[in-house]
Design a protein around this motif. Structure first.
Motif, PDB file in Angstrom:
ATOM      1  N   SER A  44       0.701  -1.268   0.018  1.00  0.00           N
ATOM      2  CA  SER A  44       0.153   0.016   0.116  1.00  0.00           C
ATOM      3  C   SER A  44       0.816   1.283   0.099  1.00  0.00           C
ATOM      4  O   SER A  44       0.532   2.413  -0.719  1.00  0.00           O
ATOM      5  N   GLY A  45       1.919   1.233   0.789  1.00  0.00           N
ATOM      6  CA  GLY A  45       2.740   2.494   0.764  1.00  0.00           C
ATOM      7  C   GLY A  45       2.249   3.410   1.560  1.00  0.00           C
ATOM      8  O   GLY A  45       2.822   4.285   2.039  1.00  0.00           O
ATOM      9  N   ARG A  46       1.211   3.284   2.436  1.00  0.00           N
ATOM     10  CA  ARG A  46       0.638   4.146   3.276  1.00  0.00           C
ATOM     11  C   ARG A  46       0.946   3.834   4.781  1.00  0.00           C
ATOM     12  O   ARG A  46       0.640   4.431   5.820  1.00  0.00           O
ATOM     13  N   ARG A  47       1.583   2.613   5.044  1.00  0.00           N
ATOM     14  CA  ARG A  47       1.834   2.046   6.395  1.00  0.00           C
ATOM     15  C   ARG A  47       3.436   2.037   6.574  1.00  0.00           C
ATOM     16  O   ARG A  47       4.003   2.132   5.450  1.00  0.00           O
ATOM     17  N   PRO A  48       3.641   2.097   7.733  1.00  0.00           N
ATOM     18  CA  PRO A  48       5.533   2.105   7.802  1.00  0.00           C
ATOM     19  C   PRO A  48       5.836   0.624   7.517  1.00  0.00           C
ATOM     20  O   PRO A  48       5.086  -0.428   7.403  1.00  0.00           O
ATOM     21  N   PHE A  49       7.099   0.730   6.773  1.00  0.00           N
ATOM     22  CA  PHE A  49       7.500  -0.657   6.436  1.00  0.00           C
ATOM     23  C   PHE A  49       9.187  -0.571   6.518  1.00  0.00           C
ATOM     24  O   PHE A  49       9.946   0.663   6.942  1.00  0.00           O
ATOM     25  N   PHE A  50       9.963  -1.571   6.296  1.00  0.00           N
ATOM     26  CA  PHE A  50      11.422  -1.597   6.308  1.00  0.00           C
ATOM     27  C   PHE A  50      11.638  -2.576   5.424  1.00  0.00           C
ATOM     28  O   PHE A  50      10.974  -3.506   4.886  1.00  0.00           O
ATOM     29  N   THR A  51      12.974  -2.682   4.806  1.00  0.00           N
ATOM     30  CA  THR A  51      13.545  -3.418   3.803  1.00  0.00           C
ATOM     31  C   THR A  51      14.644  -4.107   4.229  1.00  0.00           C
ATOM     32  O   THR A  51      15.481  -3.855   5.184  1.00  0.00           O
ATOM     33  N   ALA A  52      15.029  -5.418   3.705  1.00  0.00           N
ATOM     34  CA  ALA A  52      16.075  -6.226   3.839  1.00  0.00           C
ATOM     35  C   ALA A  52      16.600  -6.886   2.581  1.00  0.00           C
ATOM     36  O   ALA A  52      15.830  -7.342   1.869  1.00  0.00           O
ATOM     37  N   ILE A  53      17.896  -6.669   2.390  1.00  0.00           N
ATOM     38  CA  ILE A  53      18.456  -7.359   1.311  1.00  0.00           C
ATOM     39  C   ILE A  53      19.107  -8.653   1.813  1.00  0.00           C
ATOM     40  O   ILE A  53      19.752  -8.561   2.703  1.00  0.00           O
ATOM     41  N   MET A  54      18.486  -9.596   1.176  1.00  0.00           N
ATOM     42  CA  MET A  54      19.044 -10.999   1.863  1.00  0.00           C
ATOM     43  C   MET A  54      20.404 -11.091   1.595  1.00  0.00           C
ATOM     44  O   MET A  54      20.935 -11.102   0.527  1.00  0.00           O
ATOM     45  N   ALA A  55      21.070 -11.796   2.639  1.00  0.00           N
ATOM     46  CA  ALA A  55      22.612 -12.087   2.638  1.00  0.00           C
ATOM     47  C   ALA A  55      22.527 -13.724   3.303  1.00  0.00           C
ATOM     48  O   ALA A  55      21.375 -14.040   3.534  1.00  0.00           O
ATOM     49  N   LYS A  56      23.651 -14.119   3.266  1.00  0.00           N
ATOM     50  CA  LYS A  56      23.756 -15.564   3.728  1.00  0.00           C
ATOM     51  C   LYS A  56      23.078 -15.879   4.960  1.00  0.00           C
ATOM     52  O   LYS A  56      22.469 -16.914   4.949  1.00  0.00           O
ATOM     53  N   THR A  57      23.277 -15.342   6.003  1.00  0.00           N
ATOM     54  CA  THR A  57      22.710 -15.572   7.097  1.00  0.00           C
ATOM     55  C   THR A  57      21.310 -15.558   7.410  1.00  0.00           C
ATOM     56  O   THR A  57      20.734 -15.957   8.101  1.00  0.00           O
ATOM     57  N   HIS A  58      20.590 -14.571   6.217  1.00  0.00           N
ATOM     58  CA  HIS A  58      19.158 -14.667   6.126  1.00  0.00           C
ATOM     59  C   HIS A  58      18.538 -15.799   5.523  1.00  0.00           C
ATOM     60  O   HIS A  58      17.406 -16.229   5.748  1.00  0.00           O
ATOM     61  N   VAL A  59      19.363 -16.547   4.447  1.00  0.00           N
ATOM     62  CA  VAL A  59      18.624 -17.638   3.705  1.00  0.00           C
ATOM     63  C   VAL A  59      19.448 -18.820   3.770  1.00  0.00           C
ATOM     64  O   VAL A  59      18.995 -19.916   3.120  1.00  0.00           O
ATOM     65  N   GLN A  60      20.534 -18.966   4.898  1.00  0.00           N
ATOM     66  CA  GLN A  60      21.016 -20.180   5.120  1.00  0.00           C
ATOM     67  C   GLN A  60      21.218 -20.433   6.710  1.00  0.00           C
ATOM     68  O   GLN A  60      21.131 -19.229   7.208  1.00  0.00           O
ATOM     69  N   LYS A  61      21.538 -21.580   6.943  1.00  0.00           N
ATOM     70  CA  LYS A  61      21.856 -21.542   8.563  1.00  0.00           C
ATOM     71  C   LYS A  61      22.762 -20.217   8.969  1.00  0.00           C
ATOM     72  O   LYS A  61      23.790 -20.361   8.278  1.00  0.00           O
ATOM     73  N   PRO A  62      22.432 -19.605   9.943  1.00  0.00           N
ATOM     74  CA  PRO A  62      21.410 -19.592  11.071  1.00  0.00           C
ATOM     75  C   PRO A  62      20.154 -18.876  10.715  1.00  0.00           C
ATOM     76  O   PRO A  62      19.265 -19.196  11.576  1.00  0.00           O
TER      77      PRO A  62
END
Length: 169
Positions: A44-62
């Motif tokens: 919507s763009g009308r509510r608060p948001f944050f972004t995250a660019i996926m790194a190894k720690t986001h998509v692999q263990k841990p």
């Protein structure tokens, strides 16, 4: 825990994105096959948001996803239920707001795996409800942006700290 139904509303136009895999990378889960078009619905763009660019720690263990410090003031300073909604699915987890590192718990791994997240993909988390109401779970609508669909001037960045990817919130 019951997942709240969102208000009925007309959805905005849908954009089609084809995920891109580099040679040697694992294939996406069956429902996210690289040969199929994947629908993405703008937030919507009308509510608060944050972004995250996926790194190894986001998509692999841990499988860790920390919430950016600038967003902490919008979230409770306690552990609470959280729901991530994306592509017609819902993932239930806990938001750990009672730690020094504010983050989503280990169930984040299910979301990352089920959505075939890869290093370089971006996620936009729009806070739908529960930001300040005690006892109410946090609900985030999540938009996944595949790294393969990023313009070259963005995709070529982020390899070093001297050349970061910056998304202004």
């Amino acid at each position: 825990m019951e997942i709240p139904a969102g208000p009925s509303r007309k959805l905005p136009a849908v954009h089609l994105v084809k995920p891109k895999l580099e040679p040697g990378e694992e294939s996406l889960p069956a429902r996210m096959n690289a040969g199929e078009d994947q629908e993405t619905t703008p937030l919507s763009g009308r509510r608060p948001f944050f972004t995250a660019i996926m790194a190894k720690t986001h998509v692999q263990k841990p499988y860790q996803l920390a919430i950016p410090a600038h967003f902490h003031r919008r979230l409770p300073a306690r552990r609470t239920a959280a729901v991530l909604r994306c592509g017609g699915g819902s993932w239930i987890m806990s938001y750990c707001g009672d730690n020094m590192l504010k983050r989503l718990d280990g169930a984040w791994a299910d979301f990352a795996v089920d959505n075939g997240l890869l290093v370089g993909d971006a996620c936009v988390f729009e806070l739908v409800s529960g930001g300040g109401v005690k006892g109410q779970e946090l609900v985030f609508e999540v938009q996944v942006l595949r790294g393969g669909g990023m313009p070259g001037e963005i995709a070529d960045k982020g390899a070093t700290a001297d050349d970061p990817i910056v998304i202004a919130d």
